[in-house]
Design a protein around this motif. Structure first.
Motif, mmCIF file in Angstrom:
data_model
loop_
_atom_site.group_PDB
_atom_site.id
_atom_site.type_symbol
_atom_site.label_atom_id
_atom_site.label_comp_id
_atom_site.label_asym_id
_atom_site.label_seq_id
_atom_site.Cartn_x
_atom_site.Cartn_y
_atom_site.Cartn_z
ATOM 1 N N UNK A 1 28.378 121.139 84.677
ATOM 2 C CA UNK A 1 28.032 122.184 83.981
ATOM 3 C C UNK A 1 26.693 122.414 83.974
ATOM 4 N N UNK A 2 26.567 123.529 84.468
ATOM 5 C CA UNK A 2 25.757 123.846 84.287
ATOM 6 C C UNK A 2 25.257 125.707 83.896
ATOM 7 N N UNK A 3 24.748 125.797 82.796
ATOM 8 C CA UNK A 3 24.693 126.880 82.038
ATOM 9 C C UNK A 3 23.394 127.451 81.393
ATOM 10 N N UNK B 1 27.325 116.311 82.553
ATOM 11 C CA UNK B 1 27.900 115.534 82.760
ATOM 12 C C UNK B 1 28.044 114.678 82.160
ATOM 13 N N UNK B 2 29.597 113.467 83.874
ATOM 14 C CA UNK B 2 29.971 112.457 82.512
ATOM 15 C C UNK B 2 29.977 111.756 84.405
ATOM 16 N N UNK B 3 29.817 109.985 84.178
ATOM 17 C CA UNK B 3 29.563 109.021 84.471
ATOM 18 C C UNK B 3 30.489 107.697 84.740
ATOM 19 N N UNK B 4 31.071 107.283 85.579
ATOM 20 C CA UNK B 4 32.490 105.787 85.281
ATOM 21 C C UNK B 4 31.152 104.856 86.286
ATOM 22 N N UNK B 5 30.972 104.200 85.958
ATOM 23 C CA UNK B 5 30.565 102.721 86.605
ATOM 24 C C UNK B 5 28.758 103.367 87.051
ATOM 25 N N UNK B 6 28.413 104.406 86.931
ATOM 26 C CA UNK B 6 27.163 105.221 87.447
ATOM 27 C C UNK B 6 27.499 105.935 88.105
ATOM 28 N N UNK B 7 29.166 106.357 88.543
ATOM 29 C CA UNK B 7 29.160 107.448 89.427
ATOM 30 C C UNK B 7 29.608 108.708 88.846
ATOM 31 N N UNK B 8 28.414 109.747 89.397
ATOM 32 C CA UNK B 8 29.158 111.321 88.530
ATOM 33 C C UNK B 8 30.187 111.454 88.816
ATOM 34 N N UNK C 1 46.803 114.429 80.302
ATOM 35 C CA UNK C 1 46.932 114.917 81.449
ATOM 36 C C UNK C 1 46.376 115.092 82.770
ATOM 37 N N UNK C 2 44.916 114.920 81.915
ATOM 38 C CA UNK C 2 43.547 114.660 82.475
ATOM 39 C C UNK C 2 42.320 114.840 81.575
ATOM 40 N N UNK C 3 40.987 115.133 81.685
ATOM 41 C CA UNK C 3 40.147 115.019 80.656
ATOM 42 C C UNK C 3 39.334 116.516 81.312
ATOM 43 N N UNK C 4 38.168 117.114 80.689
ATOM 44 C CA UNK C 4 37.398 117.922 81.201
ATOM 45 C C UNK C 4 36.125 117.474 80.725
ATOM 46 N N UNK C 5 34.255 117.489 80.349
ATOM 47 C CA UNK C 5 33.137 118.156 79.619
ATOM 48 C C UNK C 5 33.228 118.920 79.245
ATOM 49 N N UNK D 1 30.453 116.273 74.604
ATOM 50 C CA UNK D 1 31.842 115.678 74.438
ATOM 51 C C UNK D 1 32.253 115.430 75.790
ATOM 52 N N UNK D 2 34.192 114.822 75.356
ATOM 53 C CA UNK D 2 34.434 114.351 76.217
ATOM 54 C C UNK D 2 35.912 115.207 75.407
ATOM 55 N N UNK D 3 36.633 116.006 76.509
ATOM 56 C CA UNK D 3 37.329 116.409 75.961
ATOM 57 C C UNK D 3 39.018 115.920 76.900
#
Ligand code: MG
Ligand code: MG
Ligand code: MG
Lengths: 215, 215
Positions: free
Chosen positions: B212-214, B199-206, B86-90, B62-64
């Motif tokens: 996150x790696x779990x 992960x999250x990607x904007x215009x194809x860029x990570x 204020x900002x985002x997180x995954x 999810x987008x946080x």
């Protein structure tokens, strides 16, 4: 009320007094169950409840445990429980009963029903020494000077060691977390203009830090 | 990850992507609904998930949204929404699906199913400027390098202004609160030993802060 600014979670036990379970026509649970109220719903001991339009607000007076330190997998015994408790408070777990009934029917979370702003009046911090036995105190709640709830904490179905052991096996407790231990019978509706008072009594004496007065 | 230590509440939106609603055989909601996860369930971007015995854990990427300041009754428009973010997180909203299914059947809260320790892996803080349009980013989740979830945030049923307006009409948002905006399709089970990456990607860029790696 420093705990209420520092608290990161408020855990509320449901259906922990037999007569209350019956009055809402629920089943007595085989294991404790609980839900979260947002810390943003906490208001000070003398303040004003805001009931949103269309909401049927019910009062539930409860003994609150204030957690003293981080704990996971607390053993189910009184010494272990007492060592994580920093002190107590009186709390009113205000509940939008019609919203909750609807959520229950639909299998949806209880969060909205329990989480409106102002839906958690809490007393000041009560030192541990003021309540020598948390299973032997009387919770009282009046509405417009009429008695609504008046029962001993010795009526809890699951006692405090069992509650803390069960909860902390699922989610770690952290300093200033609040655990609401369930409400005795007598819950009922409050409307705009009602004056609601809650208190706790040990051996017949009112513990003054536990007083709540809500308009 | 200062927000994760300071956060007093984590609000999670349910059923906010049509294809995900369908895969769990739920109904598309007429209004947003949400539940709370305890801040104690948050773990850092590189860490280990602990799945309790008997629990069927499902991943939900999810987008946080990370909240920047206290806000009540936020208007339903993009400018108002952006000013409180204020900002985002995954985030991965790990869910004990069998526990949740049981709670839904019984009309009980979702708290236990959603609240186990380690059930909320979160990425580092992503600056607002890195995601110019939060409705135009791609969320991805892999398990053992196999793609499981891969969809754009433009598929949200209720967009961010509606979510923040709705939530803040019920409970005030506070600095460092976290809002999880729902998961796209592809949720599924993870077991001990699986490696899960989000992960999250904007215009194809990570966006590297969002990784996150779990284990
Ligand atoms: Mg809940
Ligand atoms: Mg209650
Ligand atoms: Mg989710």
């Amino acid at each position: 009320m420093t705990f209420s600014r520092a608290s990161r979670k408020v855990i509320a036990i449901g259906r922990n007094y037999v007569e209350h379970v019956k009055e809402l026509h629920n089943a007595v649970p085989a294991t404790p169950f609980f839900f979260l109220k947002p810390p943003s719903s906490i208001i000070p001991p003398k303040s004003t409840l805001r009931i949103p339009q269309g909401v049927h607000a019910h009062h539930e007076v409860e003994l609150a445990l204030i957690i003293g330190h981080r704990a996971t997998d607390i053993p189910n015994d009184m010494d272990a429980a007492m060592s994580v408790i920093a002190g107590y408070a009186v709390a009113i777990d205000v509940t939008a009963r019609n919203v909750q009934d609807d959520a229950k029917k639909k299998g949806l979370p209880w969060t909205i029903a329990k989480g409106f702003d102002t839906f958690l009046p809490m007393s000041s911090f009560i030192p541990k020494s003021s309540i020598p036995d948390p299973h032997n105190a009387v919770l009282k709640l009046t509405v417009n000077h009429e008695s609504r709830q008046n029962d001993s904490t010795n009526l809890m179905i699951f006692k405090i060691p069992k509650l803390l052991s069960y909860i902390s096996g699922i989610m770690s407790l952290e300093p200033d977390d609040v655990v609401l231990t369930g409400t005795p019978k007598g819950v009922g509706r409050i409307v705009h203009g009602d004056v609601m008072r809650a208190s706790i009594h040990v051996d017949g004496d009112n513990i003054k830090q536990g007083n709540i007065e809500i308009m």
